[in-house]
Design an enzyme around this catalytic site. Structure first.
Site, PDB file in Angstrom:
ATOM      1  N   ARG A 186     -90.627 -90.638 -69.435  1.00 47.75           N
ATOM      2  CA  ARG A 186     -91.706 -90.109 -70.269  1.00 47.75           C
ATOM      3  C   ARG A 186     -91.576 -90.452 -71.750  1.00 47.75           C
ATOM      4  NH1 ARG A 186     -91.472 -87.561 -66.025  1.00 47.75           N
ATOM      5  NH2 ARG A 186     -89.285 -87.929 -66.410  1.00 47.75           N
ATOM      6  N   THR A 187     -90.405 -90.203 -72.301  1.00 47.08           N
ATOM      7  CA  THR A 187     -90.288 -90.320 -73.761  1.00 47.08           C
ATOM      8  C   THR A 187     -90.489 -91.765 -74.191  1.00 47.08           C
ATOM      9  OG1 THR A 187     -88.730 -88.503 -73.631  1.00 47.08           O
ATOM     10  CG2 THR A 187     -88.867 -89.644 -75.740  1.00 47.08           C
TER      11      THR A 187
ATOM     12  N   LYS B 227     -70.974-104.910 -76.715  1.00 46.67           N
ATOM     13  CA  LYS B 227     -69.974-105.765 -77.387  1.00 46.67           C
ATOM     14  C   LYS B 227     -69.237-104.993 -78.469  1.00 46.67           C
ATOM     15  CE  LYS B 227     -73.423-109.383 -77.032  1.00 46.67           C
ATOM     16  NZ  LYS B 227     -74.435-110.036 -77.876  1.00 46.67           N
TER      17      LYS B 227
ATOM     18  N   ARG C  79     -82.841 -92.816 -78.439  1.00 46.35           N
ATOM     19  CA  ARG C  79     -82.169 -91.822 -77.572  1.00 46.35           C
ATOM     20  C   ARG C  79     -80.734 -92.255 -77.392  1.00 46.35           C
ATOM     21  NH1 ARG C  79     -84.514 -89.439 -71.985  1.00 46.35           N
ATOM     22  NH2 ARG C  79     -85.718 -88.296 -73.547  1.00 46.35           N
TER      23      ARG C  79
ATOM     24  N   HIS D 228     -84.152 -82.444 -78.889  1.00 40.27           N
ATOM     25  CA  HIS D 228     -85.183 -83.365 -78.395  1.00 40.27           C
ATOM     26  C   HIS D 228     -86.482 -82.982 -79.110  1.00 40.27           C
ATOM     27  CE1 HIS D 228     -87.422 -86.033 -75.969  1.00 40.27           C
ATOM     28  NE2 HIS D 228     -87.005 -85.699 -74.764  1.00 40.27           N
TER      29      HIS D 228
HETATM   30  N1   CP Z   1     -88.918 -85.039 -70.877  1.00 42.25           N
HETATM   31  C1   CP Z   1     -88.165 -86.149 -71.047  1.00 42.25           C
HETATM   32  O1   CP Z   1     -87.439 -86.322 -72.040  1.00 42.25           O
HETATM   33  O2   CP Z   1     -88.293 -87.051 -70.022  1.00 42.25           O
HETATM   34  P1   CP Z   1     -87.582 -88.470 -69.953  1.00 42.25           P
HETATM   35  O3   CP Z   1     -86.089 -88.215 -69.846  1.00 42.25           O
HETATM   36  O4   CP Z   1     -88.144 -89.141 -68.739  1.00 42.25           O
HETATM   37  O5   CP Z   1     -87.886 -89.205 -71.222  1.00 42.25           O
END
Ligand code: CP
Length: 305
Positions: A51-52, A80, A101, A129
């Site tokens: 999603r993100t 590396k 991320r 998040h």
């Molecule tokens: N909700 C969320 O962060 O989903 P993903 O891990 O798929 O990005």
């Protein structure tokens, strides 16, 4: 230049501005279709995501911009031995904004200290998040009409679930929110949330171990997955993973106006028999994620339409 590392990097007014912009985008998508023409988003995902990452990329495409990046650490020069700081300095030469991320808590913060362009934390370990939080706030605003005066049950892995930590921090700044924390004792929210957020701000909260005992009180139930990837011990994960499964029988005493939210991905914690219940908001929530990330990028890039 502004980064988004922690949900409280944005004031309540700034969040209001982003949510209202997202609502305007939803109302008139064509108005924004060239807003980021010539701009590039880099998505640097050192951890898996559906999603993100994809909603960020779709968001930039719908704003008329372009995307580049990688979806796993394995396909980057991190393998590396390149540091996060060097990666960010270099990608900042190629992109106008970066969504990152990383499994290590604090990695996006480290990146922001050397970045020539805005950095967005797209999830750091079990910590924060913030763009999921914006997604959740937009969903609450659309489902409930208000970000004040409701009771929210947060259920599942409250220890490792970064979406929960960020949402608590953000919602604690609104009026009349009661938090009910539903978890097994092994997966309770970290102590710093209790002391630094709830107690410091005199916020109404209670901790319980079953959803049944509080279901009639809830305006929102926010389900979460047990975060397998953060466990040190497979046996503990197996023992705890199915502690909570929301199904029709559990909703027997729920309000007709309940909203059922989940950041997704789900594993077992919401039965698919709930998916067609009008109170199930989690797929609408995923869609809201794209609109709110469009609004966030416009804001951080200083693009006015
Ligand atoms: N909700 C969320 O962060 O989903 P993903 O891990 O798929 O990005």
């Amino acid at each position: 230049m502004k980064h988004l590392i922690d949900p409280t990097d944005l004031s309540v007014d700034e969040i209001e501005g982003i949510l209202n912009l997202a609502l305007d985008i939803i109302k008139d998508k064509s108005k924004y279709s060239e807003a980021c023409k010539g701009k590039k988003l880099a998505t640097l995902f050192f951890e898996p995501s559906t999603r993100t990452r994809l909603s960020f990329e779709a968001a930039m495409m719908e704003l008329g911009g372009n995307v580049l990046g990688f979806s796993s650490a394995d396909s980057s020069s991190a393998t590396k031995g390149e540091s996060v700081g060097d990666t960010i300095r270099v990608v900042g030469c190629y992109a106008d904004i970066i969504a990152m991320r990383h499994p290590k808590e604090g990695a996006p913060m480290l990146g922001s200290m050397v970045s020539p362009v805005p950095i967005i934390n797209a999830g750091d370990g079990g910590h924060n998040h913030p763009t999921q939080t914006l997604t959740d706030l937009l969903t609450i605003k659309r489902e409930k009409g208000d970000l004040n005066n409701f009771t929210i049950g947060l259920c599942g892995d409250l220890k490792f679930g970064r979406t929960v930590h960020s949402l608590i921090k953000a919602l604690s700044r609104y009026e009349g929110i009661k938090f009910i924390l539903i978890s097994p004792k092994e997966l309770k929210v970290p102590d710093y949330i209790i002391t630094e957020v709830f107690e410091k701000n005199n916020i109404d909260y209670k901790e319980v171990t079953t959803m049944e005992e509080v279901m009639p009180e809830l305006d929102i139930i926010y389900m979460t997955r047990v975060q397998k990837e953060r466990f040190f011990n497979e046996a503990d994960y197996v023992r705890l993973k199915d502690t909570y499964i929301l199904d029709k029988s559990k909703l027997k005493n729920a309000k007709e106006t309940l909203s059922i939210m989940h950041p997704l991905p789900r594993v077992n914690e919401i039965s698919t028999e709930i998916d067609d219940d009008p109170r199930a908001a989690y797929f609408r929530q995923a869609l809201n994620g794209k609109y709110v990330r469009m609004a966030l990028m416009l804001t951080l890039l200083g693009v006015n339409v």
